[in-house]
Design a protein around this motif. Structure first.
Motif, PDB file in Angstrom:
ATOM      1  N   GLN A  38       0.819  -1.202   0.000  1.00 20.56           N
ATOM      2  CA  GLN A  38       0.000   0.000   0.000  1.00 20.56           C
ATOM      3  C   GLN A  38       0.857   1.258   0.000  1.00 20.56           C
ATOM      4  OE1 GLN A  38      -2.475  -0.717   3.423  1.00 20.56           O
ATOM      5  NE2 GLN A  38      -3.974  -1.903   2.270  1.00 20.56           N
ATOM      6  N   ARG A  75       2.109   1.746  -3.424  1.00 21.25           N
ATOM      7  CA  ARG A  75       1.047   2.281  -4.288  1.00 21.25           C
ATOM      8  C   ARG A  75       0.903   3.786  -4.107  1.00 21.25           C
ATOM      9  NH1 ARG A  75      -0.632   1.198  -8.537  1.00 21.25           N
ATOM     10  NH2 ARG A  75      -0.010   3.343  -8.820  1.00 21.25           N
ATOM     11  N   THR A 134       0.736   2.928 -14.721  1.00 18.74           N
ATOM     12  CA  THR A 134       0.378   2.548 -13.359  1.00 18.74           C
ATOM     13  C   THR A 134      -0.168   1.129 -13.376  1.00 18.74           C
ATOM     14  OG1 THR A 134      -0.150   4.835 -12.754  1.00 18.74           O
ATOM     15  CG2 THR A 134      -1.090   3.094 -11.391  1.00 18.74           C
ATOM     16  N   MET A 147      -4.496  -5.565  -5.081  1.00 25.04           N
ATOM     17  CA  MET A 147      -5.050  -4.331  -4.521  1.00 25.04           C
ATOM     18  C   MET A 147      -6.567  -4.375  -4.427  1.00 25.04           C
ATOM     19  SD  MET A 147      -2.952  -1.730  -6.927  1.00 25.04           S
ATOM     20  CE  MET A 147      -1.189  -1.931  -7.203  1.00 25.04           C
ATOM     21  N   SER A 167      -6.366   6.488  -3.763  1.00 25.28           N
ATOM     22  CA  SER A 167      -5.572   6.244  -4.969  1.00 25.28           C
ATOM     23  C   SER A 167      -6.420   6.545  -6.197  1.00 25.28           C
ATOM     24  CB  SER A 167      -5.103   4.786  -5.007  1.00 25.28           C
ATOM     25  OG  SER A 167      -4.580   4.460  -6.276  1.00 25.28           O
TER      26      SER A 167
END
Length: 298
Positions: free
Chosen positions: A72, A75, A93, A143, A278
């Motif tokens: 995380q 990310r 990404t 994720m 995100s």
């Protein structure tokens, strides 16, 4: 409060991803001794064993928590670099998602194609049964996930997607040969198509039909792809539970028949993802939710 040094957490992640301390050292450009010292320091700081020293190395339950944290953090760092214009030239990404085979074969890819090219996303999809995708979230391997569980994995949010309907179907000639008598007696004896050895969907259908008196037969064909599963049933290898959307054209064409019309089975699907701010995950979640709303039963 005990803080968690990020260099130690990242080192733990490298050991898990690379499988050995030596490989992690090579990936991090440090010595194996330094890797071992960082992991030991993190274990001392948390007061817990974080790794099982097997080959390859595996995280303990406590280690999985920190592995998920490390992914995380990575990310968020990538998102921050992108917003600051610091990403490498042309670097997309990457978004990792666990999704069940039937969703992958029917509606899920349509969601990904709705994302604009300007988003510059690339996907790493992990195929897993919807009853087990949450485990990959818990481990920090992915994720987000399409799952059958409404209970959020720690650190994750949940959205309901809809219901996928499954029909009990067989090739018409197969049904005439094997399913002519009362289903409670004939179905447990008939050949059956099963996705893999963890798939108990057909067994569950027979248990409900017989009120727990039997399961699907021992004459089983294991076909571990969604498209192959449907074709195996349509070809007459055995009966099976097939998604309504995949069965529809074969029913119209006469290759399949629904042998228990009043016993369709619905599976509720949910979208679980890391609870992070995100932009990439938010875009994917919106596209998946919109497509599911159009493709699945409410």
């Amino acid at each position: 409060m005990t803080d968690l040094p990020l260099d130690q957490v990242r080192t733990l992640l490298a050991v898990v991803d690379e499988g050995t301390f030596d490989a992690a050292a090579a990936a991090l450009h440090i010595t194996p001794s330094a890797v071992s010292q960082r992991v030991k320091a993190l274990e001392q700081r948390t007061g817990r064993v974080l790794l099982l020293r097997t080959k390859p190395v595996r995280p303990t339950e406590s280690g999985e928590v920190l592995v998920r944290l490390a992914r995380q953090v990575a990310r968020l760092e990538r998102d921050a670099r992108a917003e600051l214009g610091l990403s490498g030239a042309g670097e997309p990404t990457r978004v990792s998602v666990a999704v069940n085979a039937d969703s992958l074969a029917t509606w899920f890819l349509g969601a990904l194609t709705r994302l604009p090219p300007a988003a510059r996303l690339c996907f790493e999809l992990r195929r897993e049964d919807e009853a087990h995708t949450a485990a990959l979230l818990r481990e920090g391997t992915v994720m987000a996930a399409v799952t059958s569980s409404p209970d959020p994995v720690p650190g994750c949010s949940v959205r309901q997607l809809g219901r996928m309907r499954y029909l009990p179907v067989a090739n018409p000639e197969f049904a005439a040969r094997h399913l002519a008598g009362p289903l409670r007696r004939s179905l447990p004896e008939a050949p059956v198509v099963v996705f893999d050895r963890r798939d108990d969907f057909q067994d569950g259908f027979v248990r409900r039909l017989t009120r727990g008196g039997a399961e699907a037969g021992v004459w089983r064909h294991y076909v571990p792809t969604s498209e192959g599963f449907v074709e195996a049933v349509a070809s007459g290898l055995g009966w099976g539970m097939v998604p309504e959307v995949q069965a529809a054209p074969l029913l119209r064409g006469g290759r399949l028949t629904v042998f228990a019309p009043d016993r369709a089975t619905d599976v509720s699907l949910y979208w679980q993802q890391w609870r992070l701010d995100s932009p990439a995950l938010a875009e994917v979640a919106d596209a998946v939710t919109r497509t599911a709303r159009e493709s699945l039963r409410r």
